[in-house]
Design a protein around this motif. Structure first.
Motif, short mmCIF file in Angstrom:
data_model
loop_
_atom_site.label_atom_id
_atom_site.label_comp_id
_atom_site.label_asym_id
_atom_site.label_seq_id
_atom_site.Cartn_x
_atom_site.Cartn_y
_atom_site.Cartn_z
N VAL A 89 -5.19 -2.50 7.13
CA VAL A 89 -5.00 -3.86 6.64
C VAL A 89 -3.71 -3.97 5.82
O VAL A 89 -3.11 -2.98 5.44
CB VAL A 89 -6.19 -4.32 5.75
CG1 VAL A 89 -7.50 -4.28 6.52
CG2 VAL A 89 -6.28 -3.49 4.48
N HIS A 90 -3.36 -5.22 5.56
CA HIS A 90 -2.26 -5.57 4.66
C HIS A 90 -2.83 -6.45 3.55
O HIS A 90 -3.40 -7.50 3.84
CB HIS A 90 -1.15 -6.33 5.39
CG HIS A 90 -0.49 -5.51 6.46
ND1 HIS A 90 0.36 -4.47 6.18
CD2 HIS A 90 -0.57 -5.59 7.81
CE1 HIS A 90 0.79 -3.94 7.32
NE2 HIS A 90 0.24 -4.60 8.32
N SER A 91 -2.71 -5.99 2.31
CA SER A 91 -3.19 -6.76 1.16
C SER A 91 -2.06 -7.39 0.37
O SER A 91 -2.30 -8.15 -0.55
CB SER A 91 -3.99 -5.86 0.21
OG SER A 91 -5.06 -5.28 0.89
N HIS A 92 -0.84 -7.01 0.70
CA HIS A 92 0.34 -7.50 -0.01
C HIS A 92 1.38 -7.93 1.02
O HIS A 92 1.11 -7.95 2.22
CB HIS A 92 0.90 -6.40 -0.92
CG HIS A 92 -0.11 -5.86 -1.89
ND1 HIS A 92 -0.54 -6.57 -2.97
CD2 HIS A 92 -0.78 -4.69 -1.91
CE1 HIS A 92 -1.42 -5.86 -3.64
NE2 HIS A 92 -1.61 -4.72 -3.01
N ARG A 93 2.55 -8.20 0.55
CA ARG A 93 3.66 -8.64 1.41
C ARG A 93 3.91 -7.61 2.52
O ARG A 93 3.96 -6.41 2.27
CB ARG A 93 4.90 -8.79 0.54
CG ARG A 93 6.12 -9.27 1.26
CD ARG A 93 7.29 -9.35 0.26
NE ARG A 93 8.46 -9.92 0.84
CZ ARG A 93 9.36 -9.25 1.52
NH1 ARG A 93 9.22 -7.95 1.71
NH2 ARG A 93 10.42 -9.86 2.03
N VAL A 94 4.07 -8.10 3.74
CA VAL A 94 4.35 -7.23 4.88
C VAL A 94 5.49 -7.83 5.70
O VAL A 94 5.61 -9.05 5.80
CB VAL A 94 3.09 -7.01 5.76
CG1 VAL A 94 2.59 -8.32 6.33
CG2 VAL A 94 3.35 -6.03 6.88
N GLU A 95 6.33 -6.96 6.24
CA GLU A 95 7.43 -7.39 7.11
C GLU A 95 7.16 -6.92 8.53
O GLU A 95 6.89 -5.75 8.76
CB GLU A 95 8.76 -6.79 6.65
CG GLU A 95 9.31 -7.40 5.41
CD GLU A 95 10.69 -6.83 5.06
OE1 GLU A 95 11.27 -6.04 5.84
OE2 GLU A 95 11.18 -7.18 3.97
N PHE A 96 7.25 -7.86 9.45
CA PHE A 96 7.20 -7.56 10.87
C PHE A 96 8.63 -7.74 11.38
O PHE A 96 9.29 -8.74 11.06
CB PHE A 96 6.27 -8.52 11.61
CG PHE A 96 4.85 -8.47 11.13
CD1 PHE A 96 3.98 -7.51 11.62
CD2 PHE A 96 4.38 -9.37 10.19
CE1 PHE A 96 2.66 -7.47 11.19
CE2 PHE A 96 3.08 -9.33 9.75
CZ PHE A 96 2.21 -8.37 10.25
N THR A 97 9.14 -6.78 12.18
CA THR A 97 10.51 -6.89 12.68
C THR A 97 10.54 -6.65 14.19
O THR A 97 9.68 -5.94 14.74
CB THR A 97 11.45 -5.86 12.02
OG1 THR A 97 10.95 -4.55 12.27
CG2 THR A 97 11.55 -6.09 10.53
N ARG A 98 11.55 -7.26 14.80
CA ARG A 98 11.78 -7.05 16.22
C ARG A 98 13.26 -7.27 16.50
O ARG A 98 13.89 -8.11 15.85
CB ARG A 98 10.94 -8.03 17.05
CG ARG A 98 10.93 -7.67 18.52
CD ARG A 98 9.83 -8.34 19.25
NE ARG A 98 9.67 -7.76 20.57
CZ ARG A 98 8.87 -8.25 21.48
NH1 ARG A 98 8.12 -9.30 21.21
NH2 ARG A 98 8.78 -7.68 22.66
#
Length: 187
Positions: free
Chosen positions: A131-140
């Motif tokens: 899981v993610h409980s805080h800020r997350v970055e998805f990149t492509r």
């Protein structure tokens, strides 16, 4: 001549009779005040209140034909809530977070990458999940086609996620995003 009052029941009788209906009145009032609705509608409205903040942006605002550049989709859940990793859907594909680019003149290279998730015991599911409980970055990474016309080009997409608080999970939600990239002419 003195007039007589019309026949009236005693005050004690009236109070006792009204108290008998009090529980029904309270229940009906509560249903009306709370906006009784089907469970699916309630969960959907609750999920809409429990949004995550989503921002999307390019690594650079200006590119040239033949260039490659990264795009970022940043998601931050509200405190006390988490959403599932892109890798969380082995048993249930509705859990995994997904990102789809719905409109773009650019070519997508490779798969999405995400910030490292944490392994958490999810009481709502009864098992550990990523899981993610805080800020997350998805990149492509995207590639600019060689013959793409100069000008401003839009990139649109949708982040699909499911948010939980370890007691209840909301229904799957879609959050659209959009940003622009300027393509400069070839030199």
């Amino acid at each position: 001549m003195r007039s007589r009052k019309p026949y009236m029941k005693s005050d004690a009788f009236t109070v006792a009779r009204s108290r008998r209906w009090l529980p029904f009145t309270l229940v009906l009032s509560a249903l009306g005040l709370c906006g009784f609705q089907p469970v699916e509608e309630y969960l959907k409205s609750r999920a809409e209140q429990l949004q995550i903040e989503v921002h999307a942006m390019p690594e650079t605002e200006t590119v040239r034909p033949g260039d490659t550049f990264k795009i970022y989709v940043v998601a931050t859940p509200q405190k006390g809530w988490h959403f599932y990793s892109m890798e969380a859907g082995a048993d249930d594909p509705t859990l995994a977070t997904r990102i789809e680019i719905t409109e773009s003149p650019f070519t997508a290279l490779g798969a999405w990458a995400e910030s490292p998730p944490t392994l958490k015991q999810d009481e709502a599911l009864g098992r550990p999940v990523k899981v993610h409980s805080h800020r997350v970055e998805f990149t492509r990474t995207l590639s600019v086609p060689e013959h793409l016309a100069a000008g401003m080009h839009a990139v649109q997409g949708v982040l699909t996620y499911r948010i939980c608080d370890n007691k209840v999970c909301a229904l799957q939600q879609d959050r659209p995003f959009q940003f622009h990239v300027i393509v400069k002419p070839e030199n």
